[in-house]
Design a protein around this motif. Structure first.
Motif, PDB file in Angstrom:
ATOM      1  N   ARG A   9      36.931  29.412  43.982  1.00  0.00           N
ATOM      2  CA  ARG A   9      36.317  30.751  43.937  1.00  0.00           C
ATOM      3  C   ARG A   9      37.393  31.825  43.844  1.00  0.00           C
ATOM      4  O   ARG A   9      37.273  32.774  43.071  1.00  0.00           O
ATOM      5  CB  ARG A   9      35.443  30.979  45.169  1.00  0.00           C
ATOM      6  CG  ARG A   9      34.061  30.377  45.061  1.00  0.00           C
ATOM      7  CD  ARG A   9      33.138  30.855  46.170  1.00  0.00           C
ATOM      8  NE  ARG A   9      33.520  30.345  47.479  1.00  0.00           N
ATOM      9  CZ  ARG A   9      33.143  29.176  47.976  1.00  0.00           C
ATOM     10  NH1 ARG A   9      32.361  28.397  47.271  1.00  0.00           N
ATOM     11  NH2 ARG A   9      33.537  28.795  49.177  1.00  0.00           N
TER      12      ARG A   9
ATOM     13  N   ASP B 274      38.767  31.927  40.419  1.00  0.00           N
ATOM     14  CA  ASP B 274      37.848  32.619  39.506  1.00  0.00           C
ATOM     15  C   ASP B 274      37.986  34.128  39.624  1.00  0.00           C
ATOM     16  O   ASP B 274      37.924  34.856  38.631  1.00  0.00           O
ATOM     17  CB  ASP B 274      36.402  32.195  39.776  1.00  0.00           C
ATOM     18  CG  ASP B 274      36.121  30.763  39.345  1.00  0.00           C
ATOM     19  OD1 ASP B 274      35.121  30.192  39.824  1.00  0.00           O
ATOM     20  OD2 ASP B 274      36.894  30.230  38.523  1.00  0.00           O
ATOM     21  N   VAL B 275      38.149  34.633  40.840  1.00  0.00           N
ATOM     22  CA  VAL B 275      38.346  36.071  41.038  1.00  0.00           C
ATOM     23  C   VAL B 275      39.634  36.511  40.344  1.00  0.00           C
ATOM     24  O   VAL B 275      39.686  37.546  39.674  1.00  0.00           O
ATOM     25  CB  VAL B 275      38.381  36.416  42.545  1.00  0.00           C
ATOM     26  CG1 VAL B 275      38.822  37.851  42.772  1.00  0.00           C
ATOM     27  CG2 VAL B 275      37.021  36.179  43.179  1.00  0.00           C
TER      28      VAL B 275
ATOM     29  N   ILE C 110      43.460  38.115  46.909  1.00  0.00           N
ATOM     30  CA  ILE C 110      42.325  38.595  46.117  1.00  0.00           C
ATOM     31  C   ILE C 110      41.698  39.864  46.666  1.00  0.00           C
ATOM     32  O   ILE C 110      40.763  40.376  46.088  1.00  0.00           O
ATOM     33  CB  ILE C 110      41.243  37.496  45.996  1.00  0.00           C
ATOM     34  CG1 ILE C 110      40.720  37.082  47.371  1.00  0.00           C
ATOM     35  CG2 ILE C 110      41.764  36.304  45.226  1.00  0.00           C
ATOM     36  CD1 ILE C 110      39.539  36.149  47.338  1.00  0.00           C
TER      37      ILE C 110
ATOM     38  N   GLN D  95      35.253  41.322  43.688  1.00  0.00           N
ATOM     39  CA  GLN D  95      34.863  39.932  43.885  1.00  0.00           C
ATOM     40  C   GLN D  95      33.412  39.706  43.493  1.00  0.00           C
ATOM     41  O   GLN D  95      32.693  38.939  44.114  1.00  0.00           O
ATOM     42  CB  GLN D  95      35.128  39.531  45.338  1.00  0.00           C
ATOM     43  CG  GLN D  95      36.595  39.631  45.649  1.00  0.00           C
ATOM     44  CD  GLN D  95      36.932  39.230  47.049  1.00  0.00           C
ATOM     45  OE1 GLN D  95      36.194  38.523  47.691  1.00  0.00           O
ATOM     46  NE2 GLN D  95      38.065  39.697  47.517  1.00  0.00           N
TER      47      GLN D  95
END
Length: 168
Positions: free
Chosen positions: A10, A13-14, A49, A54
């Motif tokens: 995840r 992906d961000v 991140i 997000q």
């Protein structure tokens, strides 16, 4: 808390979305992605991140100006910026090589100077790591270097003069 493979994906992906949107340069994207894949905990992933969106960022029109609370004197009081709890920077730690340099330097007089050379080596290593990573421990590294060099000089002079006296 330990991070799972799904958590790392995840976060990746961000980062990928941030790079695709032009928020990250190629070098910064590669650097962060490498750190995400090697992260073991949430605390290691979050700082990588936190400055990126997000999820979908809603497009909105002009926002009305916030209404500032008025103090008893009639002057507007500025609103304090709200920092989310997860955006706190991780604590900066002491450099391990700097601590090792200090310990080796302190032990040099008790070990007949044997740990003086490692103190100097670790001190120089720590200085370069601190400059590169921003960790703490500059004073420890400097103290290890100074004590190490003094111990080397002391034991060197003692050996030279000791051999000179023994030859005479």
């Amino acid at each position: 808390m330990r991070a799972s493979d799904a958590d790392r994906e995840r976060a990746a992906d961000v980062l990928k979305a941030g790079y695709a949107e032009g928020r990250l340069s190629k070098d910064e994207y590669d650097q962060r992605l490498q750190r995400v894949h090697s992260a073991a905990t949430y605390a290691e992933i979050q700082p990588l991140i936190v400055d990126l969106p997000q999820g979908p960022v809603p497009m909105s029109g002009p926002q009305p100006a916030p209404v500032l609370p008025v103090t008893f004197q009639g002057h507007p009081r500025p609103l304090a910026p709200v920092t989310p709890y997860w955006a706190a920077p991780p604590p900066v730690s002491n450099n391990g090589s700097a601590v090792g340099a200090l310990i080796c330097g302190v032990l040099a007089p008790m070990t007949w100077g044997v740990t003086a050379v490692p103190a100097v080596i670790l001190g120089h290593k720590a200085k370069s790591e601190i400059k590169r990573t921003g960790e703490r421990g500059e004073g420890y590294a400097t103290a290890g270097l100074v004590i190490g060099y003094l111990a080397i000089a002391f034991w060197g002079l003692l050996i030279v003069f000791g051999l000179g006296l023994a030859a005479a």
